[in-house]
Design a protein around this motif. Structure first.
Motif, PDB file in Angstrom:
ATOM      1  N   ALA A 131       0.992  -1.110   0.072  1.00  0.00           N
ATOM      2  CA  ALA A 131       0.000  -0.179  -0.149  1.00  0.00           C
ATOM      3  C   ALA A 131       0.754   1.143   0.021  1.00  0.00           C
ATOM      4  O   ALA A 131       0.556   2.246  -0.786  1.00  0.00           O
ATOM      5  N   ALA A 135       0.927   4.143  -3.101  1.00  0.00           N
ATOM      6  CA  ALA A 135       0.507   5.454  -2.635  1.00  0.00           C
ATOM      7  C   ALA A 135       1.709   6.373  -2.892  1.00  0.00           C
ATOM      8  O   ALA A 135       1.425   7.422  -3.869  1.00  0.00           O
ATOM      9  N   CYS A 136       3.024   5.839  -2.826  1.00  0.00           N
ATOM     10  CA  CYS A 136       4.200   6.619  -3.578  1.00  0.00           C
ATOM     11  C   CYS A 136       4.302   6.699  -5.175  1.00  0.00           C
ATOM     12  O   CYS A 136       4.383   7.761  -5.468  1.00  0.00           O
TER      13      CYS A 136
END
Length: 145
Positions: A131, A135-136
């Motif tokens: 996750a 997200a990055c």
């Protein structure tokens, strides 16, 4: 276009660097669990490793080249890993019946309560790592060379 950071780092560089560090930590952690602690990974852990391990060189090469292609190559790997680790976490939490677990009869179980690091279940740690990488990569803009 993102504003340049006074230290010379852009938002993309920071996002990809963070994703790289998370993937590197997860990869080294998985290798430590298997090679040093001697815990044999279950089938789902193997599949997650297939998604996590290539993220390290993909992200490192993208950082080194500065080409922004980490997003193109990393997103499918991170998304596949997130789905697999979500399934694995569901098995661990008891949300998915153990009877449909893809683990071998004589091998380690996805729901084995002994599979923890610092009292955190390995499936949850894998989910958090995928996750965070996802997200990055989403936060980075990516660019064509």
């Amino acid at each position: 276009m993102t504003a340049p950071d006074p230290r010379g780092l852009s938002r993309n560089d920071i996002a990809i660097s963070t994703a790289f560090l998370v993937a590197l930590a997860a990869t080294l952690g998985a290798l430590f669990i298997g090679e040093v602690l001697g815990q044999m990974p279950c089938t789902l852990c193997w599949y997650q490793r297939i998604a996590m391990f290539p993220l390290v060189p993909v992200l490192a090469i993208s950082l080194w080249r500065g080409d922004g292609l980490a997003r193109l190559y990393g997103l499918p790997l991170a998304l596949a890993g997130l789905v697999l680790s979500g399934w694995h976490s569901g098995l661990y939490a008891g949300l998915i019946p153990q009877s449909i677990a893809p683990c071998t009869k004589d091998g380690p179980s996805c729901t084995d309560q002994a599979q923890t690091i610092l009292s955190l279940p390995i499936p949850y740690l894998a989910f958090a790592a995928f996750a965070a990488v996802l997200a990055c990569l989403i936060l980075s803009k990516g660019k064509r060379p």
